[in-house]
Scaffold this active site. Structure first.
Site, PDB file in Angstrom:
ATOM      1  N   TYR A 100      -1.278  -6.727  -6.681  1.00 58.62           N
ATOM      2  CA  TYR A 100      -1.825  -7.384  -7.867  1.00 58.62           C
ATOM      3  C   TYR A 100      -0.952  -8.596  -8.179  1.00 58.62           C
ATOM      4  O   TYR A 100      -0.367  -8.737  -9.254  1.00 58.62           O
ATOM      5  CB  TYR A 100      -1.913  -6.423  -9.060  1.00 58.62           C
ATOM      6  N   LEU A 101      -0.873  -9.474  -7.181  1.00 55.81           N
ATOM      7  CA  LEU A 101       0.103 -10.566  -7.201  1.00 55.81           C
ATOM      8  C   LEU A 101      -0.106 -11.518  -8.370  1.00 55.81           C
ATOM      9  O   LEU A 101      -1.242 -11.823  -8.740  1.00 55.81           O
ATOM     10  CB  LEU A 101       0.002 -11.358  -5.884  1.00 55.81           C
TER      11      LEU A 101
ATOM     12  N   MET B 123       4.183  -4.298  -5.375  1.00 54.03           N
ATOM     13  CA  MET B 123       3.184  -3.241  -5.528  1.00 54.03           C
ATOM     14  C   MET B 123       1.799  -3.878  -5.662  1.00 54.03           C
ATOM     15  O   MET B 123       0.856  -3.243  -6.147  1.00 54.03           O
ATOM     16  CB  MET B 123       3.513  -2.378  -6.745  1.00 54.03           C
TER      17      MET B 123
ATOM     18  N   GLY C 245       4.829 -14.821 -10.545  1.00 52.09           N
ATOM     19  CA  GLY C 245       6.203 -14.399 -10.229  1.00 52.09           C
ATOM     20  C   GLY C 245       6.331 -14.053  -8.749  1.00 52.09           C
ATOM     21  O   GLY C 245       7.266 -14.498  -8.063  1.00 52.09           O
ATOM     22  N   HIS C 246       5.364 -13.263  -8.228  1.00 55.62           N
ATOM     23  CA  HIS C 246       5.385 -12.902  -6.798  1.00 55.62           C
ATOM     24  C   HIS C 246       5.253 -14.148  -5.922  1.00 55.62           C
ATOM     25  O   HIS C 246       5.922 -14.276  -4.902  1.00 55.62           O
ATOM     26  CB  HIS C 246       4.219 -11.965  -6.456  1.00 55.62           C
TER      27      HIS C 246
ATOM     28  N   ARG D 296       1.250  -8.566 -18.000  1.00 48.04           N
ATOM     29  CA  ARG D 296       1.015  -7.831 -19.251  1.00 48.04           C
ATOM     30  C   ARG D 296       0.852  -8.750 -20.464  1.00 48.04           C
ATOM     31  O   ARG D 296       0.428  -8.284 -21.523  1.00 48.04           O
ATOM     32  CB  ARG D 296       2.191  -6.887 -19.502  1.00 48.04           C
TER      33      ARG D 296
ATOM     34  N   GLN E  82       8.226   6.134  -7.892  1.00 47.58           N
ATOM     35  CA  GLN E  82       8.902   5.468  -9.003  1.00 47.58           C
ATOM     36  C   GLN E  82       8.141   5.557 -10.332  1.00 47.58           C
ATOM     37  O   GLN E  82       8.557   4.960 -11.309  1.00 47.58           O
ATOM     38  CB  GLN E  82       9.225   4.015  -8.653  1.00 47.58           C
TER      39      GLN E  82
HETATM   40  O1  PAF Z   1       9.232  -4.496  -8.429  1.00 42.17           O
HETATM   41  C1  PAF Z   1       8.347  -3.844  -7.813  1.00 42.17           C
HETATM   42  O2  PAF Z   1       7.193  -4.234  -7.708  1.00 42.17           O
HETATM   43  C2  PAF Z   1       8.714  -2.507  -7.196  1.00 42.17           C
HETATM   44  O3  PAF Z   1       9.656  -1.841  -7.977  1.00 42.17           O
HETATM   45  C3  PAF Z   1       9.205  -2.616  -5.731  1.00 42.17           C
HETATM   46  C4  PAF Z   1      10.478  -3.420  -5.657  1.00 42.17           C
HETATM   47  C5  PAF Z   1       8.132  -3.275  -4.878  1.00 42.17           C
HETATM   48  C6  PAF Z   1       9.473  -1.227  -5.161  1.00 42.17           C
HETATM   49  O4  PAF Z   1       8.339  -0.439  -5.144  1.00 42.17           O
END
Ligand code: PAF
Length: 284
Positions: A32-33, A30, A36-37, A187, A61
């Site tokens: 804002y890397l 989603m 972890g990403h 966070r 979600q």
């Molecule tokens: O973990 C997340 O950032 C989100 O839940 C995902 C997997 C990108 C789905 O929107």
């Protein structure tokens, strides 16, 4: 690196790349890397010909009282980070591109959601499963990368892939930690200075449980009590939950055996932190 914003263009590109025999590593985010990403991207980079990163803040979600509107967004920064990690494609659709109409079909997750964080976020994992189903159909990845820190999300995606027969390999990547063991999270900056020190108790209590298991403890309740006592005696954090389940099925266990998850959530003044340990436990 190409930035693609429409479903049609993304699918066309992926169909072409697959016809050329390329393997595709997919990191859904989603935006804002954070570290972890970037770790997920690095794994994908090593194991595939091409890396696709999606950046999409998925409204489905978020609950009505959650932070969809204020969720942090910074595409310019994300784009620069992705470029430096040698991502090949960013899929960056707008909400109306992903959901042009209110969805006529949603994925409902029947199991693995009524425990841990799912208990307090009704519908959250339906939203995750729905968007991942769409993203898998758009990106058609060979492998998809998720962080083990969100172990319940990994368990839900594991069920989704097997129930819907997606030809996708799920790769769950270890949690990235600070030197003192605290799981990295955007966070963590919201912890007060004294809480930042105390927050290492989350990792330390999981390690103590691991040691106790190595010494023969198999009783869930005893392990849960050990963790709770450590957290309450060594921090000001309020325990939201400490739970133990089989993994990835997330079924309750009186005695530990096989693959299990010990997961916890603790609330500090301005932030709620989660952490977990997934281990293989042999029968005694
Ligand atoms: O973990 C997340 O950032 C989100 O839940 C995902 C997997 C990108 C789905 O929107």
């Amino acid at each position: 690196m190409k930035v693609i914003t429409t479903v049609k263009d993304m699918q066309a590109e992926m169909i072409q790349q697959k016809a050329n025999g390329k393997t595709i590593g997919f990191v859904p985010t989603m935006g804002y890397l954070h570290e972890g990403h970037l770790t997920l991207i690095r794994h994908a980079r090593k194991e595939n010909d091409l890396v696709v990163l999606s950046i999409f803040v998925n409204p489905l979600q978020f609950g009505p009282k959650e932070d969809f509107a204020t969720y942090p967004r910074d595409f310019a920064r994300d784009r620069a980070l992705a470029e430096s990690e040698k991502v090949d494609y960013i899929f960056y659709p707008e909400t109306r591109e992903m959901y042009p109409n209110s969805p006529s079909v949603k994925v409902i997750v029947q199991e693995r959601t009524d425990v841990l964080c799912g208990k307090s976020r009704p519908g959250h994992f339906d939203g995750v499963a729905t968007v991942i189903t769409k993203l898998f159909s758009i990106v058609m990845p060979t492998r998809a990368y998720f962080g083990k820190k969100d172990a319940q999300q990994v368990a839900v995606i594991d069920g989704l892939i097997s129930d819907f027969n997606f030809p996708v390999e799920l790769v769950a990547v270890d949690t990235v930690r600070e030197q003192d063991g605290l799981a990295k999270s955007s966070r963590n900056v919201n912890l007060l200075p004294e809480e930042r020190e105390q927050a290492t108790i989350l990792y330390r209590s999981l390690q103590a449980a691991k040691e106790s298991i190595a010494n023969g403890e198999r009783n869930s309740e005893s392990l849960i009590n050990l963790i709770k006592t450590m957290i309450t005696s060594q921090s000001s954090g309020q325990i939201d939950y400490v739970e133990i389940y089989s993994y990835p099925q997330l079924k309750p266990l009186e005695r530990l055996e096989g693959r299990v998850i010990i997961a916890l959530a603790v609330k500090f003044t301005n932030v709620r932190l989660i952490d977990n340990l997934i281990i293989e436990v042999n029968k005694q």
